[in-house]
Design an enzyme around this catalytic site. Sequence first.
Site, PDB file in Angstrom:
ATOM      1  N   PRO A 239       0.189  -1.346  -0.207  1.00 42.60           N
ATOM      2  CA  PRO A 239       0.143   0.352   0.021  1.00 42.60           C
ATOM      3  C   PRO A 239       1.473   1.676  -0.141  1.00 42.60           C
ATOM      4  O   PRO A 239       1.567   1.120   0.746  1.00 42.60           O
ATOM      5  CB  PRO A 239      -0.972   0.057   1.098  1.00 42.60           C
ATOM      6  N   GLU A 240       0.243   2.140  -0.740  1.00 41.44           N
ATOM      7  CA  GLU A 240       1.615   3.358  -1.196  1.00 41.44           C
ATOM      8  C   GLU A 240       0.828   5.046  -0.337  1.00 41.44           C
ATOM      9  O   GLU A 240      -0.394   4.617   0.198  1.00 41.44           O
ATOM     10  CB  GLU A 240       2.092   3.850  -2.343  1.00 41.44           C
TER      11      GLU A 240
ATOM     12  N   LYS B 186       3.402   7.147   4.287  1.00 37.17           N
ATOM     13  CA  LYS B 186       2.702   5.774   4.178  1.00 37.17           C
ATOM     14  C   LYS B 186       2.597   5.311   5.454  1.00 37.17           C
ATOM     15  O   LYS B 186       2.278   3.873   6.256  1.00 37.17           O
ATOM     16  CB  LYS B 186       3.709   4.667   3.607  1.00 37.17           C
TER      17      LYS B 186
END
Length: 381
Positions: free
Chosen positions: A2-3, A60
């Site tokens: 996940p960015e 993040k």
Amino acid sequence: MPELPEVDKAAKTIKAGAKDRLIEKVDAVEDTIVFSGVDHNTFAKELTGRKIVDVKRHGKVFWLVLDGEGRMPVMHFGMTGMIHIQGQDPAYYRRKPKDGETEEWPPKNTKFVLHIAASGDAPATKIAFRDPRRLGRVRLCAVPEEEPPVSELGFDPILSMLPLEEFSPLVKKRNMPIKALLLDQSFSAGVGNWVADEVLFHSQIHPEQRASALSDAEIATLHEKIVYVCQTAVDVKADSDKFPEGWLFRHRWDKGKKTKGPGLVLPDGRTATIKWITVGGRTSAVVQEVQKAGSGSLGKSRSKKRPVKHAEEEDDDDDEAEEENPESSELSEPPSDDDEGSGKRKRARKASKAKAAPPKPTPTRRRSTKRRRKDDAEESA
């Protein structure tokens, strides 16, 4: 992994469903890898009975701002972490065919569950933090903005993008592949592998190009596209189905496998030729028609040759590479997106194995009967 767009969505989802509401109870599962610097019982105790005042994010990393005395929970998803609100679809990084199956509660791979009290017309709800690969991190910090990992992060393309006059000299002083620089979280927080590839595609810059060799015009375009890609993805809540048709994202995951439908079509009508190379240990998708390796290219990449995978397997081999030894994560920080760091880790592991291996004994050759007789005759003489 996940960015920025996916983490931004998670933070806003929690904020929409739990802001100004009380944490009645916390169920936490013992995990000495995911919980960093705090045990699960202490984590649950410090959150229980406090109200969620706000939810913040930088890169993040995201955290809950709670009222009262005590530390704040600071979270990093790692490779496959996610937020799951009871009654809603889990926020998978990239949905796979089996993701639509009905989930039990608490769902699999849950590390903690926040029990949120009812408030006005809003019923009570539960929020789970899940991490199948155990590469995420959960911490408690007194002042998150002033403590690692947040304090060590660079600019956030959405929240704190540097003006061009400050951005440009930071790029020019780094003699490294531009892809590696973008993945360095101390430079641009939140930019991960797919965002970096998308930015470089729209900037028409090869990922191996030295940062220090970029022209002023190229740096200006890069600056613009970092904001464009991140803001566009955030505006559609990281829903990849709503990403523009001309984005590389829609095609970068197939890695050369034959797929239905047309490929990536360039603005001039040509069909793009996508090549997958390794830059410093990380997979990079390059559109050969627009991303040319110039004289400033480091030229140390190699083409990716990989076995065909089934659809339900992980789409990004970089994620798998990071998990070669998950147990070693206990004493480490969240996996870095610095592709040079990834390459160094691999070389270090190979060197360590080489040192540990015992030297192979020199094989003894058996003498023939004729040779033994000759040797015996010489010794007798």
